[in-house]
Motif scaffolding. Sequence first.
Motif, PDB file in Angstrom:
ATOM      1  N   LYS A   1       0.813  -1.219   0.000  1.00 47.67           N
ATOM      2  CA  LYS A   1       0.000   0.000   0.000  1.00 47.67           C
ATOM      3  C   LYS A   1       0.848   1.271   0.000  1.00 47.67           C
ATOM      4  CE  LYS A   1      -3.581  -2.306   2.759  1.00 47.67           C
ATOM      5  NZ  LYS A   1      -4.349  -2.261   4.033  1.00 47.67           N
ATOM      6  N   LEU A   2       2.142   1.125   0.200  1.00 51.16           N
ATOM      7  CA  LEU A   2       3.009   2.289   0.359  1.00 51.16           C
ATOM      8  C   LEU A   2       3.393   2.902  -0.974  1.00 51.16           C
ATOM      9  CD1 LEU A   2       5.306   0.813   3.146  1.00 51.16           C
ATOM     10  CD2 LEU A   2       3.327   2.307   3.431  1.00 51.16           C
ATOM     11  N   SER A   3       3.275   4.216  -1.061  1.00 46.34           N
ATOM     12  CA  SER A   3       3.585   4.917  -2.312  1.00 46.34           C
ATOM     13  C   SER A   3       5.030   5.402  -2.371  1.00 46.34           C
ATOM     14  CB  SER A   3       2.650   6.111  -2.476  1.00 46.34           C
ATOM     15  OG  SER A   3       2.810   7.022  -1.398  1.00 46.34           O
ATOM     16  N   GLY A   4       5.658   5.567  -1.229  1.00 43.11           N
ATOM     17  CA  GLY A   4       7.020   6.076  -1.243  1.00 43.11           C
ATOM     18  C   GLY A   4       7.641   6.098   0.128  1.00 43.11           C
ATOM     19  N   VAL A   5       8.873   6.608   0.170  1.00 47.28           N
ATOM     20  CA  VAL A   5       9.654   6.689   1.407  1.00 47.28           C
ATOM     21  C   VAL A   5      10.196   8.112   1.526  1.00 47.28           C
ATOM     22  CG1 VAL A   5      11.670   5.829   2.652  1.00 47.28           C
ATOM     23  CG2 VAL A   5      10.319   4.265   1.239  1.00 47.28           C
ATOM     24  N   VAL A   6      10.048   8.692   2.715  1.00 46.33           N
ATOM     25  CA  VAL A   6      10.562  10.038   2.990  1.00 46.33           C
ATOM     26  C   VAL A   6      11.612   9.933   4.079  1.00 46.33           C
ATOM     27  CG1 VAL A   6       9.994  12.373   3.733  1.00 46.33           C
ATOM     28  CG2 VAL A   6       8.364  11.084   2.331  1.00 46.33           C
ATOM     29  N   MET A   7      12.787  10.515   3.840  1.00 48.57           N
ATOM     30  CA  MET A   7      13.906  10.423   4.783  1.00 48.57           C
ATOM     31  C   MET A   7      14.167  11.764   5.461  1.00 48.57           C
ATOM     32  SD  MET A   7      16.653   7.889   3.057  1.00 48.57           S
ATOM     33  CE  MET A   7      17.375   7.751   4.688  1.00 48.57           C
ATOM     34  N   VAL A   8      14.379  11.704   6.786  1.00 46.95           N
ATOM     35  CA  VAL A   8      14.764  12.884   7.552  1.00 46.95           C
ATOM     36  C   VAL A   8      15.890  12.495   8.505  1.00 46.95           C
ATOM     37  CG1 VAL A   8      12.481  13.949   7.436  1.00 46.95           C
ATOM     38  CG2 VAL A   8      13.023  12.415   9.329  1.00 46.95           C
ATOM     39  N   GLY A   9      16.401  13.494   9.233  1.00 46.58           N
ATOM     40  CA  GLY A   9      17.484  13.239  10.173  1.00 46.58           C
ATOM     41  C   GLY A   9      18.843  13.480   9.544  1.00 46.58           C
ATOM     42  N   GLY A  10      19.852  13.558  10.373  1.00 46.50           N
ATOM     43  CA  GLY A  10      21.192  13.852   9.875  1.00 46.50           C
ATOM     44  C   GLY A  10      22.044  12.640   9.602  1.00 46.50           C
ATOM     45  N   GLY A  11      21.534  11.429   9.870  1.00 45.19           N
ATOM     46  CA  GLY A  11      22.343  10.238   9.711  1.00 45.19           C
ATOM     47  C   GLY A  11      22.591   9.826   8.276  1.00 45.19           C
ATOM     48  N   MET A  12      21.570   9.948   7.412  1.00 44.63           N
ATOM     49  CA  MET A  12      21.707   9.534   6.017  1.00 44.63           C
ATOM     50  C   MET A  12      21.109  10.521   5.028  1.00 44.63           C
ATOM     51  SD  MET A  12      20.868   5.442   6.256  1.00 44.63           S
ATOM     52  CE  MET A  12      20.530   5.334   4.507  1.00 44.63           C
ATOM     53  N   ALA A  13      20.093  11.269   5.434  1.00 45.65           N
ATOM     54  CA  ALA A  13      19.357  12.122   4.503  1.00 45.65           C
ATOM     55  C   ALA A  13      20.219  13.204   3.866  1.00 45.65           C
ATOM     56  CB  ALA A  13      18.162  12.758   5.215  1.00 45.65           C
ATOM     57  N   LEU A  14      21.322  13.572   4.520  1.00 42.26           N
ATOM     58  CA  LEU A  14      22.194  14.623   3.996  1.00 42.26           C
ATOM     59  C   LEU A  14      23.213  14.104   2.989  1.00 42.26           C
ATOM     60  CD1 LEU A  14      22.874  16.580   7.321  1.00 42.26           C
ATOM     61  CD2 LEU A  14      21.342  17.244   5.454  1.00 42.26           C
ATOM     62  N   ILE A  15      23.281  12.786   2.792  1.00 38.83           N
ATOM     63  CA  ILE A  15      24.245  12.208   1.848  1.00 38.83           C
ATOM     64  C   ILE A  15      23.735  12.377   0.421  1.00 38.83           C
ATOM     65  CG2 ILE A  15      25.356  10.073   1.087  1.00 38.83           C
ATOM     66  CD1 ILE A  15      25.301   9.121   3.972  1.00 38.83           C
ATOM     67  N   ASN A  16      24.527  12.977  -0.417  1.00 37.68           N
ATOM     68  CA  ASN A  16      24.147  13.208  -1.810  1.00 37.68           C
ATOM     69  C   ASN A  16      24.008  11.885  -2.556  1.00 37.68           C
ATOM     70  OD1 ASN A  16      23.571  14.679  -4.138  1.00 37.68           O
ATOM     71  ND2 ASN A  16      25.721  14.751  -4.760  1.00 37.68           N
ATOM     72  N   GLY A  17      22.866  11.686  -3.207  1.00 32.07           N
ATOM     73  CA  GLY A  17      22.637  10.473  -3.978  1.00 32.07           C
ATOM     74  C   GLY A  17      21.923   9.367  -3.215  1.00 32.07           C
ATOM     75  N   VAL A  18      21.569   9.617  -1.948  1.00 36.07           N
ATOM     76  CA  VAL A  18      20.955   8.570  -1.134  1.00 36.07           C
ATOM     77  C   VAL A  18      19.579   8.177  -1.665  1.00 36.07           C
ATOM     78  CG1 VAL A  18      19.790  10.091   0.531  1.00 36.07           C
ATOM     79  CG2 VAL A  18      20.625   7.842   1.264  1.00 36.07           C
ATOM     80  N   GLU A  19      18.873   9.125  -2.309  1.00 33.64           N
ATOM     81  CA  GLU A  19      17.541   8.809  -2.835  1.00 33.64           C
ATOM     82  C   GLU A  19      17.606   7.747  -3.936  1.00 33.64           C
ATOM     83  OE1 GLU A  19      18.797  11.875  -2.740  1.00 33.64           O
ATOM     84  OE2 GLU A  19      17.381  13.298  -1.807  1.00 33.64           O
ATOM     85  N   LYS A  20      18.626   7.844  -4.783  1.00 33.41           N
ATOM     86  CA  LYS A  20      18.747   6.886  -5.887  1.00 33.41           C
ATOM     87  C   LYS A  20      19.043   5.487  -5.367  1.00 33.41           C
ATOM     88  CE  LYS A  20      21.180   6.079 -10.243  1.00 33.41           C
ATOM     89  NZ  LYS A  20      22.197   6.597 -11.195  1.00 33.41           N
ATOM     90  N   ILE A  21      19.955   5.376  -4.407  1.00 29.43           N
ATOM     91  CA  ILE A  21      20.265   4.072  -3.811  1.00 29.43           C
ATOM     92  C   ILE A  21      19.019   3.506  -3.142  1.00 29.43           C
ATOM     93  CG2 ILE A  21      21.623   2.888  -2.051  1.00 29.43           C
ATOM     94  CD1 ILE A  21      23.316   3.683  -4.370  1.00 29.43           C
ATOM     95  N   GLY A  22      18.317   4.350  -2.402  1.00 23.31           N
ATOM     96  CA  GLY A  22      17.111   3.896  -1.720  1.00 23.31           C
ATOM     97  C   GLY A  22      16.052   3.393  -2.668  1.00 23.31           C
ATOM     98  N   LYS A  23      15.849   4.084  -3.774  1.00 21.44           N
ATOM     99  CA  LYS A  23      14.845   3.666  -4.756  1.00 21.44           C
ATOM    100  C   LYS A  23      15.191   2.316  -5.357  1.00 21.44           C
ATOM    101  CE  LYS A  23      12.681   5.033  -9.111  1.00 21.44           C
ATOM    102  NZ  LYS A  23      12.673   6.028 -10.215  1.00 21.44           N
ATOM    103  N   ASN A  24      16.472   2.105  -5.643  1.00 21.58           N
ATOM    104  CA  ASN A  24      16.897   0.835  -6.252  1.00 21.58           C
ATOM    105  C   ASN A  24      16.673  -0.350  -5.318  1.00 21.58           C
ATOM    106  OD1 ASN A  24      17.696   2.207  -8.544  1.00 21.58           O
ATOM    107  ND2 ASN A  24      19.844   2.342  -7.936  1.00 21.58           N
ATOM    108  N   ILE A  25      16.892  -0.146  -4.022  1.00 18.81           N
ATOM    109  CA  ILE A  25      16.794  -1.252  -3.072  1.00 18.81           C
ATOM    110  C   ILE A  25      15.376  -1.435  -2.546  1.00 18.81           C
ATOM    111  CG2 ILE A  25      17.561  -2.086  -0.807  1.00 18.81           C
ATOM    112  CD1 ILE A  25      20.266  -0.809  -1.386  1.00 18.81           C
ATOM    113  N   LEU A  26      14.700  -0.337  -2.242  1.00 20.22           N
ATOM    114  CA  LEU A  26      13.365  -0.425  -1.653  1.00 20.22           C
ATOM    115  C   LEU A  26      12.263  -0.639  -2.691  1.00 20.22           C
ATOM    116  CD1 LEU A  26      13.618   2.504   0.940  1.00 20.22           C
ATOM    117  CD2 LEU A  26      14.000   0.066   1.334  1.00 20.22           C
ATOM    118  N   GLY A  27      12.547  -0.321  -3.935  1.00 22.50           N
ATOM    119  CA  GLY A  27      11.522  -0.454  -4.963  1.00 22.50           C
ATOM    120  C   GLY A  27      10.410   0.566  -4.813  1.00 22.50           C
ATOM    121  N   LYS A  28      10.691   1.667  -4.096  1.00 19.26           N
ATOM    122  CA  LYS A  28       9.727   2.750  -3.882  1.00 19.26           C
ATOM    123  C   LYS A  28      10.408   4.082  -4.179  1.00 19.26           C
ATOM    124  CE  LYS A  28       6.636  -0.038  -1.844  1.00 19.26           C
ATOM    125  NZ  LYS A  28       5.261  -0.285  -2.351  1.00 19.26           N
ATOM    126  N   LEU A  29       9.607   5.072  -4.516  1.00 13.16           N
ATOM    127  CA  LEU A  29      10.161   6.408  -4.684  1.00 13.16           C
ATOM    128  C   LEU A  29      10.673   6.907  -3.335  1.00 13.16           C
ATOM    129  CD1 LEU A  29       7.501   8.079  -7.013  1.00 13.16           C
ATOM    130  CD2 LEU A  29       9.794   7.316  -7.638  1.00 13.16           C
TER     131      LEU A  29
END
Length: 424
Positions: A316-344
Amino acid sequence: MNEYIIGIDIGSSNICAAAGKVDKHAEMQIMGITSSSCSGVKRGIVVDIDNTSESIKKCISSLERMVDTKVTEAYISLPGGISELILNKGVVAVSSEDREIRKNDVKRVLKASKIITIPNDKEIIGVIPQQYIIDGYDKIKDPVGMSGLRLEVDAQIILAQSTVVNNIFKSVNKAGIRVRGVVFGPIAVSGVVLKEEEIQRGVVLVDAGSESINIYIYEGGHLRNISTLPLGGNIITSDIAVCLKIPVSEAEKLKIKYANIGMDSHKDDFKIDINANYNNKVKVSYNMLNEIIEARVEEIFSLIDKEIRISEYYDKLSGVVMVGGGMALINGVEKIGKNILGKLVRTGIPKYIGASSPLYATAVGVVRDVSDSMKLKNSMDMDLSKDDDLPDYKKIIEDEDEKEKEDKGNRFISKIKDFFTDFF
């Protein structure tokens, strides 16, 4: 002081504080925001009250200079990772003779929903109503003013360990700040980074800190599930330090400044000069640095994917939203996340001038949530101490002024490619 709403987010590596004000158009504005480093909190739990208190003092002092006023009181966030959600139902008879439901009836039904058996070491922090039911008719959001004989509520009861919550309060009080109330972390963050359509359709909010990652699943307009991974951004820093044989402090600087993952190829390699131990300078490969970061980020996303899939809401999930300073500030993290999670995947950024960073999402969310509660009371100049009508999760657990007087006398690992075997 009363014109400002102060929100504090106590994290494992940073304390963030935000000052907000409701303008003449009834809109909340962030007037100042700042952060300071902290080493007294581990995975959302205070392990060193003195250290945490000093970090809060430093953060508030910086905020005071920004807003040019003395800060003596604040609202704080309660991390979702240290909390537990229990579904329960409350039922009461409508008390008025004309059968019109009033605020008192709502208060009584919410109180009835909190009648549950809980362990001795835990306490009820608050209750979040999911829906009200009047004489069998459900999906009612606000029953006040409606007519009926029987009022029910389906609610989420928030539990947390008493000692954990009390130590958070002690740390804030010792910093000279009176806690006016608490805001449940997932509620705070979702209010500033998630869209209502996402919450209704289904979305995952990943709050990645330095030592833990909280995963909140929303669907049908409500928070459905909370889970926590016992690792965060610090493990990436540790990998860099171990593999490249450099100090952790330098590894953190490299991560913040040069992290750029998810590229198809690393063609433009170059050497980065950094200070190693004993003032020796070493050269670090830019591509190698990002391969180390990417390997660990892939593993973390794999663990997040596993947590999401074991829930009943994955499809039922349409996507993933990331916050916090642990990973969200890393450039390119959205692309890696999309490839592994299969979600935007996108980074959640508060839409406020001066606070547009995923690091500040929780602190801004606390201010925003209290501001919204003020609007609901239709009184922009209300006295914040009169919070009887604020949502229950903002209630102060106990009189911290008295408590402070009493206290004065008592002083995953899984495989990540083969980097470690290559470097040793």
